[in-house]
Design a protein around this motif. Sequence first.
Motif, mmCIF file in Angstrom:
data_model
loop_
_atom_site.group_PDB
_atom_site.id
_atom_site.type_symbol
_atom_site.label_atom_id
_atom_site.label_comp_id
_atom_site.label_asym_id
_atom_site.label_seq_id
_atom_site.Cartn_x
_atom_site.Cartn_y
_atom_site.Cartn_z
ATOM 1 N N PHE A 92 0.825 -1.201 0.000
ATOM 2 C CA PHE A 92 0.000 0.000 0.000
ATOM 3 C C PHE A 92 0.865 1.259 0.000
ATOM 4 C CE2 PHE A 92 -2.357 -3.308 2.293
ATOM 5 C CZ PHE A 92 -3.559 -3.327 1.612
ATOM 6 N N GLN A 93 0.271 2.346 -0.452
ATOM 7 C CA GLN A 93 0.955 3.631 -0.443
ATOM 8 C C GLN A 93 1.360 4.032 0.974
ATOM 9 O OE1 GLN A 93 -1.207 6.683 -2.520
ATOM 10 N NE2 GLN A 93 -0.178 8.353 -1.474
ATOM 11 N N VAL A 151 10.211 -2.966 4.090
ATOM 12 C CA VAL A 151 9.614 -3.918 5.040
ATOM 13 C C VAL A 151 8.284 -4.432 4.474
ATOM 14 C CG1 VAL A 151 8.662 -4.249 7.350
ATOM 15 C CG2 VAL A 151 10.709 -2.840 7.044
ATOM 16 N N ALA A 152 7.482 -3.508 3.945
ATOM 17 C CA ALA A 152 6.191 -3.894 3.362
ATOM 18 C C ALA A 152 6.385 -4.831 2.170
ATOM 19 C CB ALA A 152 5.423 -2.647 2.933
ATOM 20 N N LEU A 153 7.450 -4.592 1.406
ATOM 21 C CA LEU A 153 7.757 -5.448 0.259
ATOM 22 C C LEU A 153 8.149 -6.849 0.731
ATOM 23 C CD1 LEU A 153 8.113 -5.401 -2.842
ATOM 24 C CD2 LEU A 153 10.468 -4.675 -2.474
ATOM 25 N N ALA A 154 8.997 -6.913 1.752
ATOM 26 C CA ALA A 154 9.384 -8.210 2.314
ATOM 27 C C ALA A 154 8.162 -8.939 2.860
ATOM 28 C CB ALA A 154 10.423 -8.007 3.418
ATOM 29 N N ARG A 155 7.293 -8.214 3.550
ATOM 30 C CA ARG A 155 6.079 -8.824 4.103
ATOM 31 C C ARG A 155 5.183 -9.359 2.987
ATOM 32 N NH1 ARG A 155 2.194 -4.756 7.074
ATOM 33 N NH2 ARG A 155 2.100 -4.054 4.914
ATOM 34 N N ALA A 156 5.064 -8.597 1.893
ATOM 35 C CA ALA A 156 4.195 -9.007 0.787
ATOM 36 C C ALA A 156 4.674 -10.298 0.135
ATOM 37 C CB ALA A 156 4.126 -7.893 -0.254
ATOM 38 N N PHE A 157 5.998 -10.469 0.005
ATOM 39 C CA PHE A 157 6.532 -11.640 -0.679
ATOM 40 C C PHE A 157 6.812 -12.813 0.255
ATOM 41 C CE2 PHE A 157 7.462 -8.708 -4.174
ATOM 42 C CZ PHE A 157 7.145 -9.500 -5.272
ATOM 43 N N ALA A 158 6.822 -12.566 1.559
ATOM 44 C CA ALA A 158 7.245 -13.602 2.508
ATOM 45 C C ALA A 158 6.395 -14.861 2.429
ATOM 46 C CB ALA A 158 7.227 -13.048 3.927
ATOM 47 N N THR A 159 5.111 -14.713 2.181
ATOM 48 C CA THR A 159 4.218 -15.873 2.104
ATOM 49 C C THR A 159 4.166 -16.469 0.698
ATOM 50 O OG1 THR A 159 2.310 -14.418 1.699
ATOM 51 C CG2 THR A 159 2.769 -15.036 3.994
ATOM 52 N N ARG A 160 5.004 -15.939 -0.197
ATOM 53 C CA ARG A 160 5.050 -16.372 -1.600
ATOM 54 C C ARG A 160 3.649 -16.392 -2.220
ATOM 55 N NH1 ARG A 160 9.960 -17.489 -3.250
ATOM 56 N NH2 ARG A 160 11.565 -18.082 -1.749
ATOM 57 N N ASP A 167 -0.915 -0.984 -4.522
ATOM 58 C CA ASP A 167 -1.753 0.205 -4.723
ATOM 59 C C ASP A 167 -0.917 1.464 -4.478
ATOM 60 O OD1 ASP A 167 -3.786 1.997 -5.043
ATOM 61 O OD2 ASP A 167 -5.110 1.142 -3.528
ATOM 62 N N GLU A 168 -0.483 2.117 -5.567
ATOM 63 C CA GLU A 168 0.363 3.321 -5.496
ATOM 64 C C GLU A 168 1.509 3.108 -4.499
ATOM 65 O OE1 GLU A 168 0.153 5.775 -7.461
ATOM 66 O OE2 GLU A 168 -1.912 5.991 -8.134
ATOM 67 N N PRO A 169 2.329 2.068 -4.686
ATOM 68 C CA PRO A 169 3.302 1.706 -3.653
ATOM 69 C C PRO A 169 4.405 2.732 -3.420
ATOM 70 C CG PRO A 169 3.694 0.447 -5.656
ATOM 71 C CD PRO A 169 2.390 1.162 -5.845
ATOM 72 N N THR A 170 4.593 3.667 -4.361
ATOM 73 C CA THR A 170 5.642 4.682 -4.167
ATOM 74 C C THR A 170 5.043 6.076 -3.977
ATOM 75 O OG1 THR A 170 5.870 4.996 -6.574
ATOM 76 C CG2 THR A 170 7.300 3.365 -5.520
ATOM 77 N N VAL A 199 -1.521 -0.569 -9.226
ATOM 78 C CA VAL A 199 -2.290 0.656 -9.418
ATOM 79 C C VAL A 199 -1.326 1.840 -9.394
ATOM 80 C CG1 VAL A 199 -4.019 2.204 -8.406
ATOM 81 C CG2 VAL A 199 -4.397 -0.272 -8.393
ATOM 82 N N THR A 200 -1.364 2.658 -10.439
ATOM 83 C CA THR A 200 -0.421 3.778 -10.489
ATOM 84 C C THR A 200 -0.941 4.920 -11.352
ATOM 85 O OG1 THR A 200 1.866 4.403 -10.998
ATOM 86 C CG2 THR A 200 0.847 2.783 -12.455
#
Length: 221
Positions: A92-93, A151-160, A167-170, A199-200
Amino acid sequence: MTDIIVTENLSKSVATSEGVLPILNSIDLRIRRGESVAITGESGSGKSTLIGLLAGLDTPSAGSVRLDGRSLTQLDEDGRAALRNELIGFMFQSFQLLSGLTALENVMLPLELKGDRQATSKAREWLVRVGLRERLKHTPKQLSGGEQQRVALARAFATRPRILFADEPTGNLDSRTGATVIDLLFELNRENGTTLLLVTHDAALAERCGRTVKLAFGRQI
């Protein structure tokens, strides 16, 4: 390659004091496994509403959503939550990190919710992978915006997850930091074969995806 997301006549309306307000109208999508798709459009075009419906965070007024061959719209709230937990990751943004937890604990949380006994080691590995080896015990307030999004990116991929919604991540990052996070997002996405829906508002970022779905006034154009 088979479809992992299919919508038919997907629509959403809300009741207002002035009558029924349409948010999305008859969206038909077929998204294949491993695709990267940008969802673009002006503010108010229905992008975030579409993501919410595809992820089962909201229910449509009409139409259907199928994820990995299963009908999301025929499930109750618990069923949708279980399917999200099995298939989906989010970025998330606003990062959406829990302020009372460390970076390590934030990444561990979705793994623990899935009953993963290796949650600690896997979370550590992902934080090292995104360049935060020295930040494991830091809370979000002790991290920069770019570090929080890592951290959010690691959390998103951790569960594969098989599907990742970003959603507008940057949106809350400066351009240089945002570019670094996006490079990492696409790198991890390629390595893991995840289906990415991004989403961007950024045309250059949308061009990095395999294709673009553009919305205007709640319709696909």
